[in-house]
Design an enzyme around this catalytic site. Sequence first.
Site, PDB file in Angstrom:
ATOM      1  N   TYR A 192       0.818  -1.218   0.000  1.00 39.29           N
ATOM      2  CA  TYR A 192       0.000   0.000   0.000  1.00 39.29           C
ATOM      3  C   TYR A 192       0.851   1.267   0.000  1.00 39.29           C
ATOM      4  O   TYR A 192       0.345   2.347  -0.309  1.00 39.29           O
ATOM      5  CB  TYR A 192      -0.913   0.042   1.236  1.00 39.29           C
ATOM      6  CG  TYR A 192      -1.946  -1.047   1.322  1.00 39.29           C
ATOM      7  CD1 TYR A 192      -2.151  -1.950   0.280  1.00 39.29           C
ATOM      8  CD2 TYR A 192      -2.722  -1.196   2.474  1.00 39.29           C
ATOM      9  CE1 TYR A 192      -3.092  -2.964   0.386  1.00 39.29           C
ATOM     10  CE2 TYR A 192      -3.678  -2.193   2.576  1.00 39.29           C
ATOM     11  CZ  TYR A 192      -3.855  -3.082   1.539  1.00 39.29           C
ATOM     12  OH  TYR A 192      -4.790  -4.078   1.643  1.00 39.29           O
ATOM     13  N   LEU A 241     -18.300  -3.834   2.010  1.00 34.83           N
ATOM     14  CA  LEU A 241     -19.395  -3.059   1.421  1.00 34.83           C
ATOM     15  C   LEU A 241     -19.308  -3.009  -0.106  1.00 34.83           C
ATOM     16  O   LEU A 241     -20.080  -2.302  -0.740  1.00 34.83           O
ATOM     17  CB  LEU A 241     -19.396  -1.627   1.972  1.00 34.83           C
ATOM     18  CG  LEU A 241     -19.521  -1.496   3.497  1.00 34.83           C
ATOM     19  CD1 LEU A 241     -19.429  -0.030   3.899  1.00 34.83           C
ATOM     20  CD2 LEU A 241     -20.822  -2.109   3.995  1.00 34.83           C
ATOM     21  N   LYS A 245     -12.824   0.436   4.406  1.00 30.95           N
ATOM     22  CA  LYS A 245     -11.829   1.502   4.250  1.00 30.95           C
ATOM     23  C   LYS A 245     -12.525   2.816   3.969  1.00 30.95           C
ATOM     24  O   LYS A 245     -13.552   2.870   3.301  1.00 30.95           O
ATOM     25  CB  LYS A 245     -10.842   1.176   3.137  1.00 30.95           C
ATOM     26  CG  LYS A 245     -11.453   1.019   1.752  1.00 30.95           C
ATOM     27  CD  LYS A 245     -10.388   0.677   0.735  1.00 30.95           C
ATOM     28  CE  LYS A 245     -10.970   0.473  -0.649  1.00 30.95           C
ATOM     29  NZ  LYS A 245     -11.569   1.686  -1.201  1.00 30.95           N
ATOM     30  N   SER A 246     -11.968   3.870   4.512  1.00 30.46           N
ATOM     31  CA  SER A 246     -12.492   5.207   4.253  1.00 30.46           C
ATOM     32  C   SER A 246     -11.448   6.230   4.679  1.00 30.46           C
ATOM     33  O   SER A 246     -10.684   5.999   5.610  1.00 30.46           O
ATOM     34  CB  SER A 246     -13.789   5.447   5.032  1.00 30.46           C
ATOM     35  OG  SER A 246     -14.264   6.756   4.780  1.00 30.46           O
TER      36      SER A 246
END
Length: 259
Positions: free
Chosen positions: A51, A186, A226-227
């Site tokens: 990442y 999601l 994740k956000s």
Amino acid sequence: MDGIPQTTLNDGRSIPRFGFGVHHVPPEGTARVVATALELGYRHVDTAQGYGNEAQVGKGVRASGVPREDVWITTKLDDGRHGDPRAALAESLDRLGTDHVDLFLVHRPGDRDVDTWRAMIELRDDGWARSIGVSNFSRRGVRALIDATGVVPAVHQIRANPRTPHRAMQAFHRRHGIATEAWGPLREGRLTTHPTARRVAARVGATPAQVLLRWHLDRGLIAFPKSSSPERLAENIGVAGVRLAPRDLRAIDRMRRRP
């Protein structure tokens, strides 16, 4: 986090079953996001060598003021580092600014998975990684590691959500005592527009994202959406106060079969 369950892994360690991931969070924003999340009550952070933001994760943990021992940090072995997991993890620890990670995963299967897994076991035994596991493996691939070494991964991280729950894989995990971590719970937000999610959310007084995340927890999964939005981080951790009735869980289960 009150209301967030924990799971005892097959190595005896307890892992929070809700956290957040920093995949696709730009390095320049990661420290802020991590600090904000920890201030909101999150205690489980999922990153990876690939990442490119491990250093910023470590900076965010330190900036939050939350003691390191209270934060569960996961990172993952990059695809090009299977030949020397020890050197790769040493670099991760330096970037994170810690002397261990709570969970170290083989991010994806490679050409010499058994050799890589043996090196992972050594890292666990040496205390560099408190728990070890894999990510995105097949059942055959996981079974090969177990058969060759006798060491069962503590965690297998897979893409799982109500539309694609991978029930056969989850059943395999239960038989072997492997905890299932769900990435993409999601489906990048697409599931929040599903009529079932909206209907259940309206009935229980929550948001669609919250009821979907609660489904993961109530079905025994470890989930980390994740956000990078503080508002979304706050919304997601509101899952702690959401309660779903059996009929709600069954309705969300049926999302697997219904458009």
